[in-house]
Design a protein around this motif. Structure first.
Motif, PDB file in Angstrom:
ATOM      1  N   ASP A  26      43.178  42.416  39.416  1.00  0.00           N
ATOM      2  CA  ASP A  26      42.280  41.361  38.949  1.00  0.00           C
ATOM      3  C   ASP A  26      43.061  40.406  38.053  1.00  0.00           C
ATOM      4  OD1 ASP A  26      40.190  39.770  38.204  1.00  0.00           O
ATOM      5  OD2 ASP A  26      38.832  41.416  37.704  1.00  0.00           O
ATOM      6  N   GLU A  27      43.344  39.249  38.566  1.00  0.00           N
ATOM      7  CA  GLU A  27      44.091  38.196  37.862  1.00  0.00           C
ATOM      8  C   GLU A  27      45.394  38.690  37.232  1.00  0.00           C
ATOM      9  OE1 GLU A  27      42.178  35.237  35.764  1.00  0.00           O
ATOM     10  OE2 GLU A  27      40.280  35.357  36.860  1.00  0.00           O
ATOM     11  N   GLN A  51      41.153  43.208  34.820  1.00  0.00           N
ATOM     12  CA  GLN A  51      41.602  41.895  34.365  1.00  0.00           C
ATOM     13  C   GLN A  51      42.149  41.940  32.934  1.00  0.00           C
ATOM     14  OE1 GLN A  51      38.593  38.923  35.012  1.00  0.00           O
ATOM     15  NE2 GLN A  51      39.685  37.335  33.908  1.00  0.00           N
ATOM     16  N   SER A  79      35.514  39.324  39.653  1.00  0.00           N
ATOM     17  CA  SER A  79      35.782  40.617  39.004  1.00  0.00           C
ATOM     18  C   SER A  79      34.700  41.629  39.348  1.00  0.00           C
ATOM     19  CB  SER A  79      35.835  40.445  37.481  1.00  0.00           C
ATOM     20  OG  SER A  79      36.911  39.622  37.116  1.00  0.00           O
TER      21      SER A  79
HETATM   22 MG    MG Z   1      37.173  37.733  36.401  1.00  0.00          MG
END
Ligand code: MG
Ligand code: ADP
Lengths: 234, 289
Positions: free
Chosen positions: A159-160, A85, A43
């Motif tokens: 992010d994810e 995220q 991240s």
């Molecule tokens: Mg992360």
């Protein structure tokens, strides 16, 4: 000329460096995945590229222009969109208002842009008047990606995007990401569901303790025994 | 029977007071939502608005309701000036520093009012208004105008927040500052608009308060506590909650006079505020506190 080139960057949150020589490259129309253990700095790489923390050493280039430590607003203006995220929607705004905010910096008619996003995420059209904070995790993720697509980005940073989703929704999300790629958008994403992500990736990076460990095509990384044992859970 | 009439009469006063508190509380709540600090100079911003409105009437001889737009311009400019001169430079420090600074600003603004207009008591209109009687219930015409003006101001604000790009951006920033940043919403521009609106709402509250009673240099400061009580009760950072908070506090303060000395009204607001902070600090509408 690469779309994005992150070359050997160092930096952190004010204390010790979290990133200690991380490098990433994204070509046009590529899906590039960063995998690695929790706390590796995945991240942090995304935030550093997007100007949310100071890069102390190293360089970030976008379409051959040096954009190291550019502010987030400038990244958006250049056509880079980023989905964090967590907390990646405006909860008290409706779905459509969330999308409109994505294009805040642009002038002109938003309708064609909204139509484009609704074409990728048809569910969002039906629920455009719903408050984003009241939606399920999967739906919120769609809102977040839709918001990012509103600027017609050339590079989308995720992010994810599948964190906390059910297996069915994970499949659907990866499907959407491929559709986004098919629109001619480069995608850089961090993923915990590493095997599935690498399966759709053109290239992947394994990041550990803030530095690159492995770099290869998606299939090659999946086939790599060391990577499989250390980072993909066998 | 008498009790019922008293109750209705006091409820009318409560709604009038509530609508004034609402205007102040919406501003406090918006400023908290976007700048993350309790703006203690808000009461004195109300005072400035009220006095600028008064001066406009005196100099132009315009009808009384002109005090409202004139006061709004005055308070909005004052808010912008204070922000650019003081708050802007300490935006990235801790909220407590901003809070203390705004406390200092409150003293400065009050002194300016004393300096410019003196310590005298003024009123927008001379004489006492004859009430309209509905059976045993008296309604002062001014109270009707106050309520009407407050409703119009809140409606205009609602349209701004839900229909305009900048209004939506204000709500977005109040929702999630970090996401607003990565979305490219220009924070400084949103902050300026927030001060303009906060100042206009404060002036609205100040002028209406002046119409309800009289103008004194401490009028805004004296009402600051109930205004904060209303903002906190509604859920600070949630402008729509401030409407409910303002009405409840206004009604509670007026109805309490059935049993308590009127001088305890602020204490009633204070008790409600403390109770809310203990029992449900996020307020009715889940504020950001
Ligand atoms: Mg992360
Ligand atoms: N806002 C922050 N302030 C200070 N340290 C942070 C912050 N965010 C993350 N870190 C630290 O940076 C390291 C890398 O975090 P992160 O990039 O979030 O890891 P990953 O995304 O790979 O799981 C961790 O040690 C984490 O504790």
């Amino acid at each position: 000329m690469s779309l994005l080139l992150v070359a050997d960057i160092y930096g952190g949150y004010g204390g010790a460096d979290i990133l200690k020589g991380a490098s990433v490259r994204v070509e046009r129309d590529e899906i590039v995945v960063i995998v690695g253990p929790n706390g590796a700095g995945k991240s942090t790489v995304m935030k550093a590229v997007f100007g949310l923390l100071r890069i102390r050493k190293g360089q970030v280039r976008y379409k051959d222009e040096d954009i190291t430590n550019a502010r987030p607003e400038q990244m958006v203006k250049r056509g880079v969109a980023y989905v964090p995220q967590e907390k990646n929607v405006f909860p008290s705004l409706t779905v459509q208002e969330n999308l409109e905010m994505g294009a805040f910096l642009l002038s002109g008619d938003l309708r064609p842009r909204l139509e484009k996003v609704y074409a990728v995420f048809p569910k969002l059209r039906d629920r455009r008047r719903q408050q984003a904070g009241l939606m399920s995790g999967g739906e919120r993720q769609m809102v977040a990606m839709g918001r990012a697509l509103m600027i017609d980005p050339e590079l989308l940073m995720l992010d994810e995007p599948t964190a906390g989703l059910s297996p069915l929704l994970i499949d659907e999300t990866f499907g959407r990401i491929r559709e986004i790629q098919a629109l001619g958008i480069g995608v850089l994403m961090v993923e915990q569901n590493a095997k599935q992500a690498l399966a759709i990736a053109d290239r992947g990076y394994v990041l550990a303790t803030g530095a690159n460990r492995h770099e290869d095509t998606g299939p090659n990384l999946l086939a790599n025994r060391e990577v499989a044992e250390m980072f993909l859970g066998g | 029977m008498d009790l019922l009439i008293d109750l209705i009469q006091l409820s009318i006063y409560g709604i009038v007071l509530g609508s004034i508190l609402t205007l102040g509380a919406i501003g406090v709540s918006m400023i908290f939502g976007i700048l993350r600090f309790a703006h203690f100079a808000h009461g004195d911003l109300m005072t400035i608005g009220a006095y600028v409105g008064l001066s406009f009437l005196v100099f132009t001889g315009a009808p009384v309701w002109w005090a409202l737009p004139a006061g709004m311009v005055g308070a909005a400019l004052t808010a912008l000036l204070v922000d650019q001169a003081v708050y802007k430079h300490i935006r990235r420090t801790q909220p407590v520093i901003l809070l203390i600074s705004s406390f200092g600003m409150a003293l400065v603004l009050r002194s300016v009012v004393q300096l410019v207009w003196g310590p005298n008591v003024y009123s927008y209109t001379g004489g006492i208004q004859r009430p309209w009687w509905f059976g045993d219930i008296a309604i002062v015409p001014n109270h009707v105008w106050i309520l009407l003006a407050a409703v119009l101001i809140v409606a205009a604000l609602h349209l701004f927040l839900t229909r305009t790009r900048m209004g939506k951006a204000m709500r977005a920033m109040s929702d999630n500052m970090d996401l607003a940043l990565v979305t490219g919403i220009p924070a400084e521009r949103v902050i300026l608009i927030t001060w303009i609106l906060g100042g206009m709402l404060a002036a609205g509250a100040g002028v209406l308060l002046g119409m309800d009673s009289r103008l004194t240099p401490t009028m805004g400061w004296n009402i600051l506590l109930p205004v904060f009580a209303a903002a906190i009760l509604g859920g600070i950072g949630r402008p729509y909650g401030a409407i409910a908070g303002g009405m409840i506090i206004g009604l509670a303060m007026e109805i309490s006079t059935l049993y308590l000395e009127p001088s305890y009204k602020p204490a009633v607001a204070f008790v409600i505020m403390v109770a809310v902070l203990i029992v449900r600090p996020q307020g009715i509408f889940k504020g950001t506190l």
